[in-house]
Structures are given as structure tokens and as C-alpha cells.
Design an enzyme around this catalytic site. Sequence first.
Site, PDB file in Angstrom:
ATOM      1  N   TYR A 234      -4.624 -20.089  -7.330  1.00  0.00           N
ATOM      2  CA  TYR A 234      -3.977 -20.018  -6.026  1.00  0.00           C
ATOM      3  C   TYR A 234      -4.933 -19.313  -5.055  1.00  0.00           C
ATOM      4  O   TYR A 234      -6.096 -19.653  -4.969  1.00  0.00           O
ATOM      5  CB  TYR A 234      -2.611 -19.315  -6.171  1.00  0.00           C
ATOM      6  CG  TYR A 234      -1.765 -19.380  -4.937  1.00  0.00           C
ATOM      7  CD1 TYR A 234      -1.488 -20.601  -4.324  1.00  0.00           C
ATOM      8  CD2 TYR A 234      -1.266 -18.222  -4.357  1.00  0.00           C
ATOM      9  CE1 TYR A 234      -0.730 -20.664  -3.173  1.00  0.00           C
ATOM     10  CE2 TYR A 234      -0.492 -18.282  -3.208  1.00  0.00           C
ATOM     11  CZ  TYR A 234      -0.240 -19.500  -2.609  1.00  0.00           C
ATOM     12  OH  TYR A 234       0.503 -19.565  -1.471  1.00  0.00           O
TER      13      TYR A 234
ATOM     14  N   LYS B 249       1.214 -23.745  -5.535  1.00  0.00           N
ATOM     15  CA  LYS B 249       2.457 -23.002  -5.339  1.00  0.00           C
ATOM     16  C   LYS B 249       3.396 -23.226  -6.518  1.00  0.00           C
ATOM     17  O   LYS B 249       4.051 -22.296  -7.015  1.00  0.00           O
ATOM     18  CB  LYS B 249       3.112 -23.467  -4.039  1.00  0.00           C
ATOM     19  CG  LYS B 249       3.858 -22.393  -3.290  1.00  0.00           C
ATOM     20  CD  LYS B 249       2.892 -21.530  -2.497  1.00  0.00           C
ATOM     21  CE  LYS B 249       3.623 -20.496  -1.677  1.00  0.00           C
ATOM     22  NZ  LYS B 249       2.724 -19.635  -0.917  1.00  0.00           N
TER      23      LYS B 249
END
Length: 551
Positions: A90, A163
Site C-alpha cells: 500500500y 485497499k
Amino acid sequence: MRGFQILNDPFLNRGTAFTEAERRKYGLIGLLPPRVKTIDEQAAEMYALYQSKGSLIEKRHFLMEIFNHNRTLFFNLMVRHIDEFMPIVYDPVIAEAIERYNERFMQPQDAAYLTIDDPDTIEQRLQNAADQRDIRLIVVTDAEGILGIGDWGVNGVDIAVGKLMVYTAAAGIDPQQVLPVVIDAGTDNQQLLADDEYLGTRHKRLTGDQYFAYIDRFVKAVEKLFPHSLLHFEDFGRGTAARILDKYQDRILTFNDDIQGTGIIALAGVLGALKISGQKITEQRFLTFGAGTAGMGIVKMLYNELIKQGLSPKDAKRHFYLVDRQGLLFDDTPGLTPKQQAFVRSRDEFADAGRLTDLTAIIKAVQPTVMIGTSTVHNAFTEAAVKEMAKHAERPIIFPISNPTEKIEAMPEELIKWTNGKALVATGIPSATVAYQGIDYQIGQANNALIYPGVGFGALAVNARVINDEMLAAAAHALGGLVDVKVPGAPVLPPVSQLTEFSKKVALAVAQSAIDQGLAQTDLSAEQAVAAMHWQPEYQPFDQLLANYRK
């Protein structure tokens, strides 16, 4: 389903972990080397290979190869090393992955690619990507406002994929039940438009009525195809994110991480800081540096908390000062958004209002106790500005949360030094411990990943009708209450290494809030509902897995 079909399905494939009996039953004899490994052995082998990779982007590329072939192994590995892997899968490495998406594209990672040029195929595209899976969670982006790097068109699909990785690793949602979606509305990124290798539509970003009509058709398609799902909006633009949330948040189960998630994590960090300082939130003066989507989401959450603590709306608004490109925002500042208009100041409050365009001058006039940066302006929190703030605040709360690193308003070691160790700091990027005058200051990471997995999971677990402000506040208090005030230099937010633990606490708080408000559609308690939905990254009996597949 047999043989190569199983091995090529990342939700079913377990590679060398297939037992001899499973290999014989499902046509896998001869398709794998003879040794049978456990998932622990596989994870150890993959981690050793991961460590052999040089650059961070190569580490991410390697992890994505595992993700593309074996979801259970990928998440087993990520849960084991979550604090190490989070920056890789991420933020911040995902920014480079998005910028290099065209050259590194190999697989669509079960994402749905929608295009505003073809609105009649929305349902077909979603159905093809879902492939008969029971989708419960959708992360959708139009990639207009990716992190701190702006408009990246169809490349932004990686943010939706990343996500959802965090949702599964942190909270335990079944990866079979998630769907990343990118809406290609065009792009205003000239670099992409001029790139012959760009994989998206090659025209300027479409806006206005045509854009919002498309969003409406998309939402209706999601309601029809996946009626029990949470629709998570991610990295939409400043001019669209709030409008979309306002339209749908009372109608469907939806969440905007840039507005609500950022607001929750900022409130949780402020609550944690105040727990350390022993002060009250109603005594604080808030300066938001960057009054866009994220900044106004933060203001709304803090404002709601002041109301909850007994202030009137009029008195609560007096605690906020918005700073954007123009400087301090006033009621006559041109181009104010509706969200900004509710919190701007009057020029007659200040004798030298015309000069309040410089941050140091603004701080001197306003004397904030809390300063939160979402501006993406690197080094905007200067030494002079920070030292001016420290003159008026006993324990200044300073959160430079813009990311990636090249966008952060100030580095934590600078803030600690400039305030002589008084500042209570959180950053939007992972930050190392700061050693100063014999104390190790642990820097909390004000990353939305600390909060949104628990919020979404808790709402889904009890089949909540909507996510409202009460549920968001419950999440913030659950996270902010985990600070250990007895430790000198303690962080204002818990460390990412404890992500799975406090995601469960947040999920329970959100689920209980939904139940208490009558918004849940379940007969289970919060604890039972959260436990029942939780997915473990372990190999289950294959017969059972196959029987439940795509149901």
C-alpha cells in the site's frame, strides 16, 4: 473444476500444499512436484525470496505475483509481516506502482474496469469481474486524486486493489468477497495522454452532468447485483468526492475513506494526544492546513466531537481555522466550496487580515493548539511556524499527514527538535522512532489503514443499513483509547504491527453502535457477528472450499 483450472484460480490454488488425496481426486497428479508442503513451509520459503529482492518496487512486484496465484498464501504471509508489508503493498510504494502501471501490467487482479464512454455495459463488466462470487465489499476509484500524486487515470486501479488487501489482512474479510473497481472517466494527466503505452481511454477527464449520471448508473448497478455489499469510494477528486458521499450515504451502505476515514484517524490521533497531555478537546483551537476533501473531512469529524462534548454548533465552529493556497480562508474568499463556507472566518476578527497568507503569520494570529496538514506541500511546516506555535501551546499537536514522503509538511524529527520535545506528532507515512534528549519518541502513523478495515468490517458483519456519524465516532474513540500514557514518548496512535488486533476492536465498536441505533440487520451480538464473518488465511479442507465456491 479440475487440474489446471484449479491451479490457475488464485482463490483455489494452494500449489505444493495440495495433499496426495486432493491431487488424485481433482486431476492434479503430474501437475505438481511430489513433495507436499504446509502453508508454514510455503510462507517461510516465500519470505526468504521476498527478502532477496533489492528495491521496494521489486519487493512489491514479487508479492503481487504471489497474490495473483495464491490468495490464501499471500494473506497468510502478509498477516505474519503486516508492519513490514504495509508500506510495500500500500502506501507509500503503491504510488510508484501506479506511476509504472502501464509497463508492469500482467494481470487484472480480478478488478472491474469500467469506462464512462460505455455506460450501457456497467452491469456486464461488474458481473464478468465478480464471476459469480458473493461480493460484499467494493472499493471503487476514478483515480482523480490518488494519494498525493493526483490524476492517474486507469492506473489508479492499483489503489483499489491495495485497499482491499488491507481490508483482508487487517480485518479478515474473505478475499473471494471483494471487488476492486476503476471508473475510467478519462484523465487530465498530460504524461499519460502522451504515453503510447497508457492502458486507459485517451481523452480529457469528463465532468459535469455526464459524469454524475454515470456514477448514478454505477451505484444502481451495484445495488442490483450486490445488494448486501459496502461501496467504498476512494481517491475521487476534490469537486466530486463530497458530492457523491452526500448523495448516497443515507441511501446505501457506503463509505468515503478520503473524507470519513481521514476524519476518523485524525480525531483518533487527537484523542490519543489529549489522553497523553491530559487536556480537553473543547479547549483546543484547530488549524487545518489544506482545506480540500481530506481537510474538510477532518474538520467535520472534530466538529461533531465538539458537539458531542456539549458545545453548541455556533461555539464549536469558533474552534476552527481553515488554511489553503490563498492563506486563511475568509467568508469573502473567492471559490469557496460548500464544505468550506460553513467554517470560514470573518475578516473583521483580525486587525491585519490582509496579511494572513503566510503560515507563520497565521499561527501568530490564531495561536492554534492543533495543526493538521493535508496540503501535500513538502516542508510547509517551517521551523519558524512550528516554533511560533510552540510559544502558545503547552503540548502542540502537529500532524503532517500528507503522503507520500515527498509531500509531507515536515519530518517528525524536526517537529520534536523545534518544540524541544513538546510536540505530539503523527504522520501519514511510516516514521522511525525519534531519539531526543534521552527520550525515544514513537511516531504514530495517521494512516487511514488503521481505521477503515475495522469500520467497513464492523458494518458488514451486522449488515448495517448505513454508516453514520455515530458509528464513525465509535471507531475513533476505540482507536484513540489505545494510547499508553505511562510510557514517555508514547505514540498518539497504536503501531501498525498491532493492526489486526485493533481492527477487531474498531469493528466491534462499529458493529455495537449499529446495533444500539437499530441500524443492524442481524440477530447476533456484535461479538458473534464479527467472529462469524472473520476469514482466516489458512488452507481449509478442499472439498469444503470447493463446495462453497462462488456461492
